[in-house]
Design a protein around this motif. Structure first.
Motif, PDB file in Angstrom:
ATOM      1  N   PRO A  96     -11.565 -33.132  11.025  1.00 20.74           N
ATOM      2  CA  PRO A  96     -11.684 -33.628  12.401  1.00 20.74           C
ATOM      3  C   PRO A  96     -10.815 -34.861  12.666  1.00 20.74           C
ATOM      4  O   PRO A  96     -10.401 -35.093  13.796  1.00 20.74           O
ATOM      5  N   ARG A 104     -22.895 -29.978   6.839  1.00 16.11           N
ATOM      6  CA  ARG A 104     -21.566 -29.405   7.064  1.00 16.11           C
ATOM      7  C   ARG A 104     -21.211 -28.402   5.966  1.00 16.11           C
ATOM      8  O   ARG A 104     -20.456 -27.469   6.196  1.00 16.11           O
ATOM      9  N   HIS A 148     -14.468 -22.375  17.926  1.00 15.59           N
ATOM     10  CA  HIS A 148     -15.452 -21.444  17.381  1.00 15.59           C
ATOM     11  C   HIS A 148     -15.911 -20.456  18.449  1.00 15.59           C
ATOM     12  O   HIS A 148     -15.996 -19.250  18.203  1.00 15.59           O
ATOM     13  N   CYS A 208     -11.445 -23.599  11.784  1.00 13.68           N
ATOM     14  CA  CYS A 208     -11.640 -24.096  10.411  1.00 13.68           C
ATOM     15  C   CYS A 208     -10.884 -25.400  10.177  1.00 13.68           C
ATOM     16  O   CYS A 208     -11.424 -26.341   9.582  1.00 13.68           O
ATOM     17  N   PHE A 246     -13.998 -28.631  17.733  1.00 14.04           N
ATOM     18  CA  PHE A 246     -14.089 -27.406  16.946  1.00 14.04           C
ATOM     19  C   PHE A 246     -15.036 -26.385  17.569  1.00 14.04           C
ATOM     20  O   PHE A 246     -14.867 -25.182  17.382  1.00 14.04           O
ATOM     21  N   GLN A 247     -16.008 -26.836  18.362  1.00 15.92           N
ATOM     22  CA  GLN A 247     -16.935 -25.891  18.986  1.00 15.92           C
ATOM     23  C   GLN A 247     -16.203 -24.948  19.950  1.00 15.92           C
ATOM     24  O   GLN A 247     -16.527 -23.764  20.031  1.00 15.92           O
ATOM     25  N   TYR A 292     -12.613 -28.168  12.094  1.00 18.52           N
ATOM     26  CA  TYR A 292     -13.915 -28.467  11.506  1.00 18.52           C
ATOM     27  C   TYR A 292     -13.757 -29.217  10.178  1.00 18.52           C
ATOM     28  O   TYR A 292     -14.456 -30.188   9.920  1.00 18.52           O
TER      29      TYR A 292
END
Length: 168
Positions: free
Chosen positions: A63, A147, A9, A57, A5-6, A60
Protein backbone atom coordinates in the motif's frame (compact mmCIF):
# COMPACT_ATOMS: atom_id res chain seq x y z
CA UNK A 1 -4.77 7.06 -11.00
CA UNK A 2 -4.74 6.33 -7.29
CA UNK A 3 -7.36 3.85 -6.16
CA UNK A 4 -7.61 1.83 -2.94
CA UNK A 5 -7.18 -1.94 -3.14
CA UNK A 6 -10.90 -2.45 -2.45
CA UNK A 7 -11.79 -0.86 -5.79
CA UNK A 8 -9.37 -3.16 -7.63
CA UNK A 9 -10.80 -6.14 -5.76
CA UNK A 10 -14.38 -5.20 -6.62
CA UNK A 11 -13.41 -4.64 -10.25
CA UNK A 12 -11.68 -8.02 -10.32
CA UNK A 13 -14.79 -9.69 -8.87
CA UNK A 14 -16.97 -7.91 -11.45
CA UNK A 15 -14.88 -9.27 -14.33
CA UNK A 16 -14.83 -12.78 -12.85
CA UNK A 17 -18.62 -12.66 -12.50
CA UNK A 18 -19.02 -11.40 -16.07
CA UNK A 19 -16.72 -14.17 -17.27
CA UNK A 20 -18.93 -16.79 -15.64
CA UNK A 21 -22.11 -15.12 -16.91
CA UNK A 22 -20.88 -15.21 -20.52
CA UNK A 23 -19.78 -18.84 -20.10
CA UNK A 24 -23.24 -19.70 -18.74
CA UNK A 25 -24.87 -18.00 -21.74
CA UNK A 26 -22.57 -20.02 -24.01
CA UNK A 27 -23.70 -23.31 -22.49
CA UNK A 28 -27.37 -22.38 -22.18
CA UNK A 29 -28.06 -20.85 -25.59
CA UNK A 30 -29.76 -23.23 -28.00
CA UNK A 31 -28.74 -21.04 -30.97
CA UNK A 32 -25.34 -22.33 -32.08
CA UNK A 33 -24.94 -19.35 -34.44
CA UNK A 34 -24.28 -17.23 -31.32
CA UNK A 35 -21.40 -19.40 -30.09
CA UNK A 36 -18.60 -17.61 -31.99
CA UNK A 37 -19.69 -14.20 -30.68
CA UNK A 38 -20.11 -15.52 -27.12
CA UNK A 39 -16.69 -17.15 -27.34
CA UNK A 40 -15.21 -13.85 -28.53
CA UNK A 41 -17.02 -11.84 -25.86
CA UNK A 42 -15.73 -14.06 -23.06
CA UNK A 43 -12.25 -12.64 -23.70
CA UNK A 44 -13.38 -9.19 -22.51
CA UNK A 45 -13.64 -10.25 -18.84
CA UNK A 46 -10.86 -12.81 -19.25
CA UNK A 47 -8.46 -10.10 -20.43
CA UNK A 48 -9.28 -7.69 -17.63
CA UNK A 49 -9.59 -10.20 -14.77
CA UNK A 50 -5.86 -10.94 -14.73
CA UNK A 51 -4.83 -7.27 -14.75
CA UNK A 52 -7.32 -6.31 -12.02
CA UNK A 53 -6.18 -9.30 -9.94
CA UNK A 54 -2.57 -8.16 -10.22
CA UNK A 55 -3.42 -4.52 -9.43
CA UNK A 56 -5.44 -5.61 -6.39
CA UNK A 57 -2.62 -7.85 -5.12
CA UNK A 58 0.07 -5.25 -5.73
CA UNK A 59 -1.93 -2.51 -4.02
CA UNK A 60 -2.87 -4.79 -1.12
CA UNK A 61 0.65 -6.12 -0.57
CA UNK A 62 2.42 -2.78 -1.02
CA UNK A 63 0.00 0.00 0.00
CA UNK A 64 2.92 2.36 0.53
CA UNK A 65 3.65 2.14 -3.19
CA UNK A 66 0.15 3.28 -4.23
CA UNK A 67 1.65 6.25 -6.07
CA UNK A 68 3.41 3.88 -8.45
CA UNK A 69 0.04 2.45 -9.49
CA UNK A 70 -0.31 5.09 -12.20
CA UNK A 71 2.90 3.76 -13.75
CA UNK A 72 1.41 0.27 -13.85
CA UNK A 73 -1.56 1.37 -15.94
CA UNK A 74 0.43 0.73 -19.13
CA UNK A 75 -0.23 -2.94 -18.36
CA UNK A 76 -3.81 -2.46 -19.56
CA UNK A 77 -2.52 -2.06 -23.11
CA UNK A 78 -2.41 -5.80 -23.88
CA UNK A 79 -5.94 -6.46 -22.54
CA UNK A 80 -7.28 -3.53 -24.58
CA UNK A 81 -5.61 -4.84 -27.76
CA UNK A 82 -6.92 -8.34 -26.97
CA UNK A 83 -10.48 -7.03 -26.67
CA UNK A 84 -10.16 -5.20 -29.99
CA UNK A 85 -8.78 -8.33 -31.69
CA UNK A 86 -11.64 -10.47 -30.36
CA UNK A 87 -14.60 -8.14 -30.82
CA UNK A 88 -13.76 -6.64 -34.22
CA UNK A 89 -14.19 -9.44 -36.79
CA UNK A 90 -11.58 -7.95 -39.15
CA UNK A 91 -8.94 -8.45 -36.44
CA UNK A 92 -9.96 -11.97 -35.33
CA UNK A 93 -7.24 -13.42 -37.55
CA UNK A 94 -4.60 -12.12 -35.11
CA UNK A 95 -6.20 -13.70 -32.05
CA UNK A 96 -8.76 -16.44 -32.66
CA UNK A 97 -10.78 -17.64 -35.63
CA UNK A 98 -13.90 -19.73 -35.41
CA UNK A 99 -14.98 -22.80 -37.31
CA UNK A 100 -18.54 -24.06 -37.62
CA UNK A 101 -17.55 -27.30 -35.89
CA UNK A 102 -18.91 -27.98 -32.40
CA UNK A 103 -17.48 -30.72 -30.19
CA UNK A 104 -18.56 -32.11 -26.84
CA UNK A 105 -15.56 -32.64 -24.55
CA UNK A 106 -17.60 -33.22 -22.24
CA UNK A 107 -19.29 -29.82 -22.63
CA UNK A 108 -20.19 -28.07 -25.84
CA UNK A 109 -17.27 -26.15 -27.32
CA UNK A 110 -16.77 -24.48 -30.66
CA UNK A 111 -13.58 -25.46 -32.45
CA UNK A 112 -11.26 -22.47 -32.81
CA UNK A 113 -7.88 -21.72 -34.31
CA UNK A 114 -5.57 -19.83 -31.96
CA UNK A 115 -3.22 -17.26 -33.47
CA UNK A 116 -0.15 -15.31 -32.34
CA UNK A 117 -1.90 -12.72 -30.20
CA UNK A 118 -3.74 -15.41 -28.25
CA UNK A 119 -0.42 -16.75 -26.99
CA UNK A 120 0.80 -13.24 -26.13
CA UNK A 121 -2.44 -12.71 -24.20
CA UNK A 122 -2.16 -16.10 -22.46
CA UNK A 123 1.46 -15.65 -21.36
CA UNK A 124 0.77 -12.07 -20.24
CA UNK A 125 -2.34 -13.08 -18.27
CA UNK A 126 -0.63 -15.98 -16.50
CA UNK A 127 2.39 -13.80 -15.75
CA UNK A 128 0.08 -11.24 -14.11
CA UNK A 129 -1.68 -13.89 -12.04
CA UNK A 130 1.66 -15.35 -10.95
CA UNK A 131 3.05 -11.87 -10.14
CA UNK A 132 -0.09 -11.04 -8.14
CA UNK A 133 0.18 -14.33 -6.28
CA UNK A 134 3.83 -13.56 -5.49
CA UNK A 135 2.82 -10.13 -4.14
CA UNK A 136 0.30 -11.83 -1.86
CA UNK A 137 2.86 -14.45 -0.84
CA UNK A 138 5.27 -11.68 0.16
CA UNK A 139 2.43 -10.05 2.08
CA UNK A 140 1.70 -13.40 3.72
CA UNK A 141 5.24 -13.53 5.07
CA UNK A 142 5.48 -9.93 6.25
CA UNK A 143 2.10 -8.70 7.52
CA UNK A 144 -0.13 -8.96 10.55
CA UNK A 145 -2.51 -11.87 11.22
CA UNK A 146 -5.64 -10.30 9.67
CA UNK A 147 -3.89 -9.34 6.46
CA UNK A 148 -2.25 -12.77 6.32
CA UNK A 149 -5.65 -14.48 6.07
CA UNK A 150 -6.66 -12.43 3.04
CA UNK A 151 -3.25 -13.00 1.44
CA UNK A 152 -3.45 -16.75 2.09
CA UNK A 153 -6.95 -17.04 0.62
CA UNK A 154 -5.91 -15.00 -2.42
CA UNK A 155 -2.86 -17.22 -3.00
CA UNK A 156 -4.87 -20.44 -2.69
CA UNK A 157 -7.61 -19.12 -4.98
CA UNK A 158 -5.14 -17.93 -7.63
CA UNK A 159 -3.24 -21.23 -7.62
CA UNK A 160 -6.49 -23.20 -7.85
CA UNK A 161 -7.69 -20.95 -10.71
CA UNK A 162 -4.46 -21.44 -12.67
CA UNK A 163 -4.59 -25.23 -12.26
CA UNK A 164 -8.24 -25.47 -13.32
CA UNK A 165 -7.85 -23.04 -16.23
CA UNK A 166 -4.67 -24.71 -17.52
CA UNK A 167 -6.31 -28.13 -17.40
CA UNK A 168 -9.12 -27.09 -19.78
Amino acid sequence: IKMPFQIYHQTFLFFMGLWELVRACFFLTPNTDLLPRLTAFVYVPVSFSSITFFLFCFNYAFPQKAKSMEYLMWLTLIPIITVIFTLVPEFNRYFITFTKQIVYVPYREIVVQLHEWFWIHAVFSYALVIAGTLCMFINLLTSNKRRKKIALYSCITAIFFMIVNASQ
